[in-house]
Design a protein around this motif. Structure first.
Motif, PDB file in Angstrom:
ATOM      1  N   SER A   1      47.594  36.080  44.716  1.00 33.01           N
ATOM      2  CA  SER A   1      46.794  34.844  44.707  1.00 33.01           C
ATOM      3  C   SER A   1      46.214  34.558  46.103  1.00 33.01           C
ATOM      4  O   SER A   1      45.090  34.077  46.228  1.00 33.01           O
ATOM      5  CB  SER A   1      47.600  33.669  44.156  1.00 33.01           C
TER       6      SER A   1
ATOM      7  N   SER B   1      43.238  36.718  46.386  1.00 33.07           N
ATOM      8  CA  SER B   1      42.106  36.210  45.593  1.00 33.07           C
ATOM      9  C   SER B   1      41.417  35.066  46.318  1.00 33.07           C
ATOM     10  O   SER B   1      40.185  34.954  46.308  1.00 33.07           O
ATOM     11  CB  SER B   1      42.589  35.713  44.225  1.00 33.07           C
ATOM     12  N   GLU B   2      42.229  34.215  46.936  1.00 32.72           N
ATOM     13  CA  GLU B   2      41.645  33.092  47.689  1.00 32.72           C
ATOM     14  C   GLU B   2      40.771  33.621  48.831  1.00 32.72           C
ATOM     15  O   GLU B   2      39.677  33.117  49.087  1.00 32.72           O
ATOM     16  CB  GLU B   2      42.753  32.208  48.274  1.00 32.72           C
TER      17      GLU B   2
ATOM     18  N   LYS C   1      39.275  36.486  48.953  1.00 34.29           N
ATOM     19  CA  LYS C   1      38.048  37.075  48.386  1.00 34.29           C
ATOM     20  C   LYS C   1      37.055  35.983  47.988  1.00 34.29           C
ATOM     21  O   LYS C   1      35.849  36.101  48.196  1.00 34.29           O
ATOM     22  CB  LYS C   1      38.394  37.932  47.169  1.00 34.29           C
ATOM     23  N   ALA C   2      37.608  34.889  47.423  1.00 33.33           N
ATOM     24  CA  ALA C   2      36.742  33.795  46.962  1.00 33.33           C
ATOM     25  C   ALA C   2      35.973  33.175  48.125  1.00 33.33           C
ATOM     26  O   ALA C   2      34.845  32.714  47.959  1.00 33.33           O
ATOM     27  CB  ALA C   2      37.581  32.733  46.256  1.00 33.33           C
ATOM     28  N   THR C   3      36.569  33.194  49.313  1.00 26.66           N
ATOM     29  CA  THR C   3      35.862  32.641  50.476  1.00 26.66           C
ATOM     30  C   THR C   3      35.143  33.751  51.267  1.00 26.66           C
ATOM     31  O   THR C   3      34.806  33.568  52.436  1.00 26.66           O
ATOM     32  CB  THR C   3      36.831  31.902  51.420  1.00 26.66           C
ATOM     33  N   LYS C   4      35.015  34.899  50.634  1.00 24.04           N
ATOM     34  CA  LYS C   4      34.332  36.072  51.211  1.00 24.04           C
ATOM     35  C   LYS C   4      35.007  36.569  52.507  1.00 24.04           C
ATOM     36  O   LYS C   4      34.368  37.172  53.369  1.00 24.04           O
ATOM     37  CB  LYS C   4      32.844  35.764  51.477  1.00 24.04           C
TER      38      LYS C   4
ATOM     39  N   TYR D   1      36.643  39.158  53.383  1.00 25.35           N
ATOM     40  CA  TYR D   1      37.017  40.503  52.938  1.00 25.35           C
ATOM     41  C   TYR D   1      37.941  41.204  53.924  1.00 25.35           C
ATOM     42  O   TYR D   1      38.723  42.064  53.534  1.00 25.35           O
ATOM     43  CB  TYR D   1      35.766  41.340  52.658  1.00 25.35           C
TER      44      TYR D   1
ATOM     45  N   SER E   1      41.388  40.252  52.735  1.00 25.45           N
ATOM     46  CA  SER E   1      41.735  40.840  51.431  1.00 25.45           C
ATOM     47  C   SER E   1      41.967  42.349  51.571  1.00 25.45           C
ATOM     48  O   SER E   1      42.881  42.899  50.974  1.00 25.45           O
ATOM     49  CB  SER E   1      40.697  40.476  50.372  1.00 25.45           C
TER      50      SER E   1
ATOM     51  N   ASP F   1      42.113  46.185  40.663  1.00 29.34           N
ATOM     52  CA  ASP F   1      41.319  45.007  40.297  1.00 29.34           C
ATOM     53  C   ASP F   1      40.504  45.324  39.055  1.00 29.34           C
ATOM     54  O   ASP F   1      39.922  46.399  38.946  1.00 29.34           O
ATOM     55  CB  ASP F   1      40.321  44.676  41.426  1.00 29.34           C
TER      56      ASP F   1
ATOM     57  N   LYS G   1      37.841  42.901  36.082  1.00 33.66           N
ATOM     58  CA  LYS G   1      37.032  41.672  36.150  1.00 33.66           C
ATOM     59  C   LYS G   1      37.887  40.411  36.117  1.00 33.66           C
ATOM     60  O   LYS G   1      37.620  39.439  36.802  1.00 33.66           O
ATOM     61  CB  LYS G   1      36.034  41.661  34.986  1.00 33.66           C
TER      62      LYS G   1
ATOM     63  N   GLU H   1      41.479  40.168  36.394  1.00 35.48           N
ATOM     64  CA  GLU H   1      42.711  39.975  37.173  1.00 35.48           C
ATOM     65  C   GLU H   1      43.015  41.177  38.066  1.00 35.48           C
ATOM     66  O   GLU H   1      42.358  42.201  37.997  1.00 35.48           O
ATOM     67  CB  GLU H   1      43.899  39.745  36.222  1.00 35.48           C
TER      68      GLU H   1
END
Ligand code: AMP
Ligand code: ZN
Length: 487
Positions: A447, A450-451, A453-456, A458, A461, A477, A479, A481
């Protein structure tokens, strides 16, 4: 199956048919740890060995009351009732209360044994929780004429006892030899005979853990706690008494003498002793400083280790030796066990994927089952049991590869057999990646990634992915999960 079981009895030095006093009930007493420091792997070997014995008795349908004590008082630095109290000394060094020391190392002991998947005992009594029982027993020993008091300390009269009973029945040693190997009494000694040992010790002014008694404010000698607690919870005579071999000559010898002197019976009918875990042939012990801590083993953080080993690979390593044989600890041996363990577990996993065929099986399952029971009935011979399970594992692989067949009824029996012996009797479980804690930890890490990645972010991540890869965990990875597996 129960009728055929033989166990090696240290008391008689032979293998004997196992006949409990009051079937189906079995009383099992095992000397537990002295909780003034971390348990090392040698201690763990003894507790894992008795876990195997406990598990097999349960598997056979016995109703076992398993009592394993916690020694939290009464241990002095010297073997002969002298020196500083180990708990008080540790408390001084760590700047804690003695009972904080007890709590700290009891919790650590439980944590380690849980990692090794040992079942908890039915009762885990402590020495400090049974002072009055110990005092009562000492009173009875004095009344029966086998104990005497000098200046508030009470000793067991070994000479008097030896006139009527065989004091060294457990080790079969001559009394003369024992005397020869024991320091002569000096002028300052209070006891009458050099083999006499303390039942109650008068506390010196600096001693912190004290209790009132008819003789003095003091504390019990080490041996009396096990006699008092075993008879309280299992009766004056019970079925099995166990511990490491190093306890036979003194602690268990004295336990037998105390029980005879108090109750006129040998406390246990079968005495079982586990052999030692060694390092380069030398017994692993706290005092030798060659003790591996379980934590060092799991992380691999030790000069003798190439990498960390999972608790289950270590348990498997222990089970590959018979409990009465010595076992030498080395990186090579552990590496071989790790491979063996993974091979066995891989075939257990394959069992779910096997397809039964209409034809009969090319493997005699009844014979395999008999051999597994025969191995365990022969004084809990886990290495022979493992060899039988590897036969089964070869067959499972062969069915999976389409080279052998198995009928549907046999497949059910094979699944039950593997389940019974691998999980219930040997107490193995899947390695860490399947455990609940690891699952929760991975959920958290995924998680966080993922957070990122969500804020780019990288960089973060990728860093998480690569760090996991480096310790053998792969993230996948898709789509929806991210999943993970061990490489
Ligand atoms: P202790 O905490 O020292 O009283 O020991 C707890 C248990 O571990 C006792 O039953 C000892 O006999 C056993 N033990 C100690 N050292 C070893 C060893 N190297 N291998 C197997 N068992 C051991
Ligand atoms: Zn004991």
């Amino acid at each position: 199956m129960k009728d055929n079981m033989v166990v090696y009895n240290t008391l008689t030095r032979t293998k004997e048919a196992f006949e409990p006093l009051n079937p189906p009930f079995v009383g099992l007493y095992v000397c537990g740890p002295t909780v003034y420091s971390d348990v090392h792997l040698g201690n763990c070997r003894t507790f894992i060995s008795f876990d195997l014995i406990y598990r097999y008795l349960l598997h056979l349908g016995y109703k076992v009351r398993y009592v394993r004590n916690i020694t939290d008082a009464g241990h002095l630095e010297g073997d002969r009732d002298e020196g500083e109290d180990k708990f008080a000394k540790k408390a001084r060094l760590e700047q804690l209360e003695p009972m904080e020391i007890v709590q700290k190392y009891t919790l650590g002991f439980h944590d380690v044994l849980r990692l090794f998947n040992t079942l908890p005992p039915s009762i885990e009594p402590t020495a400090t929780g049974h002072i009055s029982e110990q005092i009562e027993m000492i009173k009875q020993i004095i009344k029966n004429g086998y104990g005497y008091e000098v200046n508030g300390t009470v000793y067991f009269d070994v000479e008097k006892y030896s006139k009527e009973y065989n004091y060294s029945i457990l080790t079969n040693r001559q009394l003369e030899d024992l005397l020869e190997n024991t320091r002569a009494l000096g002028g300052q000694d209070e006891k009458r005979g050099r083999l006499d040992f303390a039942l109650w010790i008068k506390a010196k002014p600096e001693h912190i853990m004290n209790w009132p008694s008819p003789w003095s404010v003091g504390f019990p000698g080490w041996h009396i706690e096990c006699s008092a607690m075993s008879s309280k919870y299992l009766g004056e005579q019970f079925d099995i008494h166990g511990g490491g071999m190093d306890l036979a000559a003194t602690h268990h010898t004295n336990e037998i003498a105390q029980s005879q002197a108090c109750n006129h019976t040998t406390p246990a009918r079968y005495w079982m002793h586990t052999n030692m875990l060694t390092v380069n042939g030398t017994r692993m012990s706290k005092s030798m400083g060659n003790g591996f801590l379980p934590g060092e083993l799991f992380t691999g953080n030790h000069p003798l280790l190439n990498h960390g080993y999972s608790p289950m690979a270590v348990r498997f390593f222990m089970l590959q030796a018979h409990y009465r044989s010595t076992l030498d600890f080395s990186n090579e041996a552990l590496e071989a066990s790790e491979k063996g363990f993974r091979r066995l577990m891989a075939s257990v996993t394959l069992l779910d994927k096997l397809k039964a065929s209409e034809t009969t099986s090319e493997f005699n399952l009844a014979e395999l089952s008999d051999s597994c029971y025969a191995a365990m009935n022969d004084d809990f011979n886990s290495p022979v049991l493992l060899a039988e399970l590897f036969e089964a594992s070869r067959f499972i692989n062969s069915v999976y590869d389409g080279k052998s067949t198995i009928s549907s009824a046999d497949l059910d029996s094979l699944r039950k057999l593997m389940n019974d012996f691998v999980f219930d009797v040997l107490g193995l479980t899947e390695e860490g990646n399947q455990t609940e804690d690891m699952g929760k930890l991975m959920e958290l890490i995924i998680s966080l990634r993922s957070e990122a990645k969500a804020t780019k972010d990288y960089a973060t991540s990728d860093k998480i992915r690569n760090a996991l890869q480096a310790i053998g965990i792969q993230l996948k990875d898709n789509k929806e999960e991210t999943s993970w597996s061990k490489l």
